[in-house]
Design a protein around this motif. Structure first.
Motif, PDB file in Angstrom:
ATOM      1  N   ILE A 188       0.819  -1.218   0.000  1.00 42.32           N
ATOM      2  CA  ILE A 188       0.000   0.000   0.000  1.00 42.32           C
ATOM      3  C   ILE A 188       0.850   1.263   0.000  1.00 42.32           C
ATOM      4  O   ILE A 188       0.322   2.374  -0.010  1.00 42.32           O
ATOM      5  CB  ILE A 188      -0.953   0.038   1.208  1.00 42.32           C
ATOM      6  N   ALA A 189       2.173   1.107   0.002  1.00 42.35           N
ATOM      7  CA  ALA A 189       3.064   2.263   0.149  1.00 42.35           C
ATOM      8  C   ALA A 189       3.251   3.019  -1.155  1.00 42.35           C
ATOM      9  O   ALA A 189       3.451   2.422  -2.207  1.00 42.35           O
ATOM     10  CB  ALA A 189       4.416   1.802   0.678  1.00 42.35           C
ATOM     11  N   ASP A 190       3.198   4.344  -1.063  1.00 35.70           N
ATOM     12  CA  ASP A 190       3.653   5.195  -2.155  1.00 35.70           C
ATOM     13  C   ASP A 190       5.147   5.473  -1.996  1.00 35.70           C
ATOM     14  O   ASP A 190       5.864   5.627  -2.978  1.00 35.70           O
ATOM     15  CB  ASP A 190       2.885   6.520  -2.149  1.00 35.70           C
ATOM     16  N   ILE A 191       5.584   5.558  -0.753  1.00 33.20           N
ATOM     17  CA  ILE A 191       6.989   5.762  -0.423  1.00 33.20           C
ATOM     18  C   ILE A 191       7.366   4.793   0.695  1.00 33.20           C
ATOM     19  O   ILE A 191       6.640   4.677   1.679  1.00 33.20           O
ATOM     20  CB  ILE A 191       7.254   7.210   0.049  1.00 33.20           C
ATOM     21  N   VAL A 192       8.477   4.099   0.532  1.00 35.11           N
ATOM     22  CA  VAL A 192       8.998   3.212   1.577  1.00 35.11           C
ATOM     23  C   VAL A 192      10.306   3.794   2.102  1.00 35.11           C
ATOM     24  O   VAL A 192      11.203   4.138   1.325  1.00 35.11           O
ATOM     25  CB  VAL A 192       9.253   1.782   1.051  1.00 35.11           C
ATOM     26  N   ILE A 193      10.388   3.930   3.423  1.00 40.07           N
ATOM     27  CA  ILE A 193      11.633   4.354   4.057  1.00 40.07           C
ATOM     28  C   ILE A 193      12.231   3.130   4.747  1.00 40.07           C
ATOM     29  O   ILE A 193      11.691   2.659   5.755  1.00 40.07           O
ATOM     30  CB  ILE A 193      11.401   5.485   5.077  1.00 40.07           C
ATOM     31  N   ASP A 194      13.309   2.611   4.187  1.00 41.42           N
ATOM     32  CA  ASP A 194      13.978   1.456   4.797  1.00 41.42           C
ATOM     33  C   ASP A 194      14.756   1.931   6.018  1.00 41.42           C
ATOM     34  O   ASP A 194      15.589   2.841   5.929  1.00 41.42           O
ATOM     35  CB  ASP A 194      14.911   0.791   3.786  1.00 41.42           C
ATOM     36  N   ASN A 195      14.509   1.306   7.171  1.00 42.54           N
ATOM     37  CA  ASN A 195      15.111   1.770   8.421  1.00 42.54           C
ATOM     38  C   ASN A 195      15.969   0.703   9.084  1.00 42.54           C
ATOM     39  O   ASN A 195      15.980   0.580  10.302  1.00 42.54           O
ATOM     40  CB  ASN A 195      14.031   2.279   9.388  1.00 42.54           C
TER      41      ASN A 195
END
Length: 206
Positions: free
Chosen positions: A168-175
């Motif tokens: 569902i992500a438009d943007i993924v921030i890998d943490n």
């Protein structure tokens, strides 16, 4: 106004990303904080929770004993669903009130832990997912939050899968990165949010 949904699995680092985005200029509406407000002592929300689960989920001062309630609901999907059916409508109503009181040109960040599980993605202009490997989540929950491994795994299992969130992500921030790298990634995301916000504003001729 650009409405952004922010979510991520427990222990993924969503709160840190939220803090960094607020430092950049986002207006935060925190669903977790609101969830505490709507079940504060004396509220109809707390009365409904007590009616559903009994007075044993109250602390000595009459407030909600969150660890005790958590131990009940996170190992029982039906009881978790009952709790959510009480709290989520109250949180949604309060979130809308706060959003309506915000400046019309703001980037409004809705920090929503269960955004994926509750199918809320369509409510936002875009969705940001903070992602981390399950072993990273588990380590953070045990080492930093003091959870037992069993409790941590139960809470992770009660949430959407990593794959479901990323879908569902438009943007993924890998943490799975040090804080310095996370800060750089969040600044890049903020620049993109500002770009989208400006692009969505009507021109003076409209």
């Amino acid at each position: 106004m650009l409405k952004v949904g922010l979510t991520g699995g427990i222990g993924a680092g969503k709160s840190e990303v939220s803090r960094l985005l607020v430092a950049c200029g986002a207006v935060l509406i925190d669903a977790d904080r609101i969830a505490r407000e709507v079940v504060a002592p004396g509220t109809p929300g707390l009365a409904s929770v007590v009616e559903a689960f009994g007075e044993e989920i109250l602390a000595a001062d009459g407030s909600l004993d969150r660890p005790r309630l958590g131990a009940i609901v996170f190992s029982d999907a039906e009881k978790l669903s009952t709790l959510n059916s009480i709290v989520h409508p109250l949180v949604g109503a309060r979130s809308r009130e706060l959003e309506e009181a915000t400046a019309k040109d703001a980037v409004v960040l809705h920090d929503v832990p269960l955004l994926t599980e509750n199918g809320l993605a369509p409510l936002y202009d875009l969705v940001i997912v903070v992602d981390a490997a399950p072993e990273t989540q588990l380590d953070r929950l045990v080492r930093l939050r003091g959870m037992t491994e069993e409790d941590a795994r139960a809470r992770m299992a009660a949430q959407a899968t990593r794959e479901e969130r990323r879908e569902i992500a438009d943007i993924v921030i890998d943490n799975d990165v040090p804080l310095e790298e996370l800060e750089r990634r969040v600044k890049d995301v903020w620049a993109e949010l500002l770009r989208r916000s400006q692009a969505s504003r009507p021109s003076p001729a409209e």
